[in-house]
Design a protein around this motif. Structure first.
Motif, PDB file in Angstrom:
ATOM      1  N   VAL A 158      47.139  30.298  37.268  1.00 33.23           N
ATOM      2  CA  VAL A 158      46.008  30.856  37.329  1.00 33.23           C
ATOM      3  C   VAL A 158      46.337  32.545  36.852  1.00 33.23           C
ATOM      4  O   VAL A 158      47.204  33.042  37.232  1.00 33.23           O
ATOM      5  N   ASN A 159      45.572  32.862  35.872  1.00 27.68           N
ATOM      6  CA  ASN A 159      45.733  34.115  35.098  1.00 27.68           C
ATOM      7  C   ASN A 159      44.392  34.900  35.345  1.00 27.68           C
ATOM      8  O   ASN A 159      43.487  34.493  35.215  1.00 27.68           O
ATOM      9  N   VAL A 160      44.783  36.161  35.481  1.00 26.68           N
ATOM     10  CA  VAL A 160      43.682  37.125  35.124  1.00 26.68           C
ATOM     11  C   VAL A 160      44.037  37.753  33.784  1.00 26.68           C
ATOM     12  O   VAL A 160      44.967  38.793  33.930  1.00 26.68           O
ATOM     13  N   GLY A 161      43.510  37.958  32.786  1.00 27.29           N
ATOM     14  CA  GLY A 161      43.705  38.311  31.476  1.00 27.29           C
ATOM     15  C   GLY A 161      45.091  37.780  30.796  1.00 27.29           C
ATOM     16  O   GLY A 161      45.193  36.244  31.005  1.00 27.29           O
ATOM     17  N   SER A 162      46.106  38.138  30.564  1.00 30.26           N
ATOM     18  CA  SER A 162      47.202  37.637  30.277  1.00 30.26           C
ATOM     19  C   SER A 162      48.297  37.660  31.356  1.00 30.26           C
ATOM     20  O   SER A 162      49.472  37.498  31.200  1.00 30.26           O
ATOM     21  N   THR A 163      47.978  38.120  32.581  1.00 27.92           N
ATOM     22  CA  THR A 163      48.710  38.291  33.668  1.00 27.92           C
ATOM     23  C   THR A 163      48.562  37.194  34.583  1.00 27.92           C
ATOM     24  O   THR A 163      47.482  36.949  35.098  1.00 27.92           O
ATOM     25  N   THR A 164      49.601  36.672  35.018  1.00 28.31           N
ATOM     26  CA  THR A 164      49.575  35.795  36.276  1.00 28.31           C
ATOM     27  C   THR A 164      49.313  36.823  37.466  1.00 28.31           C
ATOM     28  O   THR A 164      49.886  37.635  37.629  1.00 28.31           O
ATOM     29  N   ILE A 165      48.491  36.331  38.139  1.00 31.16           N
ATOM     30  CA  ILE A 165      47.840  37.135  39.401  1.00 31.16           C
ATOM     31  C   ILE A 165      48.929  36.858  40.410  1.00 31.16           C
ATOM     32  O   ILE A 165      49.594  35.819  40.643  1.00 31.16           O
ATOM     33  N   ASN A 166      48.806  37.875  41.459  1.00 29.87           N
ATOM     34  CA  ASN A 166      49.328  37.982  42.626  1.00 29.87           C
ATOM     35  C   ASN A 166      48.483  38.440  43.661  1.00 29.87           C
ATOM     36  O   ASN A 166      47.293  38.983  43.409  1.00 29.87           O
ATOM     37  N   ILE A 167      48.891  38.350  44.879  1.00 25.10           N
ATOM     38  CA  ILE A 167      48.018  38.594  45.902  1.00 25.10           C
ATOM     39  C   ILE A 167      47.641  40.314  46.077  1.00 25.10           C
ATOM     40  O   ILE A 167      46.520  40.660  46.263  1.00 25.10           O
ATOM     41  N   ASP A 168      48.444  40.854  45.721  1.00 24.65           N
ATOM     42  CA  ASP A 168      48.302  42.549  45.597  1.00 24.65           C
ATOM     43  C   ASP A 168      47.360  42.756  44.380  1.00 24.65           C
ATOM     44  O   ASP A 168      46.522  43.763  44.874  1.00 24.65           O
TER      45      ASP A 168
ATOM     46  N   GLY B 210      45.490  15.032  31.013  1.00 29.13           N
ATOM     47  CA  GLY B 210      44.152  15.414  31.165  1.00 29.13           C
ATOM     48  C   GLY B 210      44.086  16.419  32.602  1.00 29.13           C
ATOM     49  O   GLY B 210      42.898  16.482  32.873  1.00 29.13           O
ATOM     50  N   LEU B 211      45.034  16.840  33.170  1.00 25.27           N
ATOM     51  CA  LEU B 211      44.990  17.681  34.384  1.00 25.27           C
ATOM     52  C   LEU B 211      45.021  19.113  33.755  1.00 25.27           C
ATOM     53  O   LEU B 211      45.528  19.206  32.825  1.00 25.27           O
ATOM     54  N   VAL B 212      44.404  19.849  34.609  1.00 28.34           N
ATOM     55  CA  VAL B 212      44.424  21.288  34.272  1.00 28.34           C
ATOM     56  C   VAL B 212      45.765  21.848  34.210  1.00 28.34           C
ATOM     57  O   VAL B 212      46.419  21.587  35.258  1.00 28.34           O
ATOM     58  N   LYS B 213      46.199  22.576  33.343  1.00 27.33           N
ATOM     59  CA  LYS B 213      47.401  23.467  33.192  1.00 27.33           C
ATOM     60  C   LYS B 213      47.512  24.765  33.645  1.00 27.33           C
ATOM     61  O   LYS B 213      48.145  25.294  34.212  1.00 27.33           O
ATOM     62  N   SER B 214      46.300  25.285  32.992  1.00 23.92           N
ATOM     63  CA  SER B 214      45.958  26.720  33.383  1.00 23.92           C
ATOM     64  C   SER B 214      44.566  27.018  33.219  1.00 23.92           C
ATOM     65  O   SER B 214      43.823  26.446  32.490  1.00 23.92           O
ATOM     66  N   ILE B 215      44.204  28.196  34.094  1.00 25.30           N
ATOM     67  CA  ILE B 215      42.980  28.767  34.095  1.00 25.30           C
ATOM     68  C   ILE B 215      43.000  30.192  33.966  1.00 25.30           C
ATOM     69  O   ILE B 215      43.908  30.837  34.346  1.00 25.30           O
ATOM     70  N   THR B 216      42.318  31.017  33.157  1.00 28.64           N
ATOM     71  CA  THR B 216      42.002  32.142  32.705  1.00 28.64           C
ATOM     72  C   THR B 216      40.789  32.790  33.177  1.00 28.64           C
ATOM     73  O   THR B 216      39.798  32.254  32.844  1.00 28.64           O
ATOM     74  N   PHE B 217      40.930  33.891  33.883  1.00 31.82           N
ATOM     75  CA  PHE B 217      39.726  34.599  34.330  1.00 31.82           C
ATOM     76  C   PHE B 217      39.860  36.131  33.534  1.00 31.82           C
ATOM     77  O   PHE B 217      40.968  36.469  33.222  1.00 31.82           O
ATOM     78  N   GLU B 218      38.721  36.800  33.460  1.00 33.83           N
ATOM     79  CA  GLU B 218      38.814  38.129  32.805  1.00 33.83           C
ATOM     80  C   GLU B 218      38.262  39.008  33.805  1.00 33.83           C
ATOM     81  O   GLU B 218      36.832  38.713  34.540  1.00 33.83           O
ATOM     82  N   ASP B 219      38.413  40.304  34.025  1.00 28.41           N
ATOM     83  CA  ASP B 219      37.712  41.246  35.130  1.00 28.41           C
ATOM     84  C   ASP B 219      36.814  41.895  34.222  1.00 28.41           C
ATOM     85  O   ASP B 219      37.025  42.449  33.056  1.00 28.41           O
ATOM     86  N   ILE B 220      35.738  41.687  34.663  1.00 29.02           N
ATOM     87  CA  ILE B 220      34.544  42.046  34.061  1.00 29.02           C
ATOM     88  C   ILE B 220      34.228  43.500  34.203  1.00 29.02           C
ATOM     89  O   ILE B 220      33.258  44.287  33.649  1.00 29.02           O
ATOM     90  N   ASN B 221      35.096  44.190  35.258  1.00 29.22           N
ATOM     91  CA  ASN B 221      34.793  45.768  35.476  1.00 29.22           C
ATOM     92  C   ASN B 221      35.661  46.331  34.555  1.00 29.22           C
ATOM     93  O   ASN B 221      35.848  47.612  34.560  1.00 29.22           O
ATOM     94  N   PHE B 222      36.571  45.607  33.439  1.00 30.01           N
ATOM     95  CA  PHE B 222      37.422  46.391  32.577  1.00 30.01           C
ATOM     96  C   PHE B 222      38.509  47.248  33.290  1.00 30.01           C
ATOM     97  O   PHE B 222      39.117  48.080  32.743  1.00 30.01           O
ATOM     98  N   THR B 223      38.985  46.978  34.291  1.00 30.34           N
ATOM     99  CA  THR B 223      39.873  47.650  35.163  1.00 30.34           C
ATOM    100  C   THR B 223      41.433  47.447  34.543  1.00 30.34           C
ATOM    101  O   THR B 223      41.413  46.286  34.072  1.00 30.34           O
ATOM    102  N   ASN B 224      42.281  48.269  34.647  1.00 22.73           N
ATOM    103  CA  ASN B 224      43.482  48.021  34.059  1.00 22.73           C
ATOM    104  C   ASN B 224      44.321  46.933  34.909  1.00 22.73           C
ATOM    105  O   ASN B 224      44.558  47.071  36.121  1.00 22.73           O
ATOM    106  N   ILE B 225      44.681  46.140  34.129  1.00 24.54           N
ATOM    107  CA  ILE B 225      45.545  44.858  34.770  1.00 24.54           C
ATOM    108  C   ILE B 225      46.975  45.437  34.818  1.00 24.54           C
ATOM    109  O   ILE B 225      47.694  45.652  33.773  1.00 24.54           O
ATOM    110  N   LYS B 226      47.468  45.346  36.195  1.00 20.68           N
ATOM    111  CA  LYS B 226      48.932  45.516  36.284  1.00 20.68           C
ATOM    112  C   LYS B 226      49.888  44.343  36.260  1.00 20.68           C
ATOM    113  O   LYS B 226      49.512  43.403  36.533  1.00 20.68           O
TER     114      LYS B 226
END
Length: 135
Positions: free
Chosen positions: A88-98, A119-135
């Motif tokens: 599960v990714n947000v942008g190009s970064t794998t997300i973490n709880i923090d 046919g199984l999902v391998k990855s899903i990507t989301f984008e932050d629509i507030n355009f905050t900096n992804i760390k």
């Protein structure tokens, strides 16, 4: 004449035995294909059920951090149980709880789903629509 009638009876018995054996082979082939078809349908249902956890986000632009965190926890549990690895990714970064805690008031937008060869999902990507900096 007596030998000829016995020969006819024997050949008739052999013919009947061959017919019964042929019918048995045809039934076996049909039922083995039926079992294989059933297994394929069960597998397709399992794949669709698994993928539904991800496809429900398609086209959405109002995904909350809590929804992504829930999905991330599901994926982590799945990855522990199987050899497959789902990301599960947000942008190009794998997300973490923090990251999600720091962006709990932001909304995210669905971007892409990538499937593996089965046919199984391998990855899903989301984008932050507030355009905050992804760390």
């Amino acid at each position: 004449m007596e030998n000829a009638s016995k020969a006819l009876l024997i050949s008739g018995g052999v013919l009947i035995a061959m017919l019964i054996l042929g019918i048995g082979v045809v039934l076996f082939m049909n039922y083995s294909q039926l079992g294989e078809t059933y297994n394929q349908q069960v597998r397709a249902t399992e794949i669709a059920k698994f993928n539904a956890n991800f496809t429900k986000f398609e086209g959405r632009t109002n995904i909350t951090a809590q929804e992504i965190l829930t999905l991330k926890n599901f994926v982590d549990d799945y990855n522990k149980k199987t050899e497959e690895e789902v990301k599960v990714n947000v942008g190009s970064t794998t997300i973490n709880i923090d990251f999600l805690k720091n962006n709990s008031y932001n909304y995210f937008e669905f971007k892409t789903i990538i499937y593996n060869n089965n046919g199984l999902v391998k990855s899903i990507t989301f984008e932050d629509i507030n355009f905050t900096n992804i760390k």
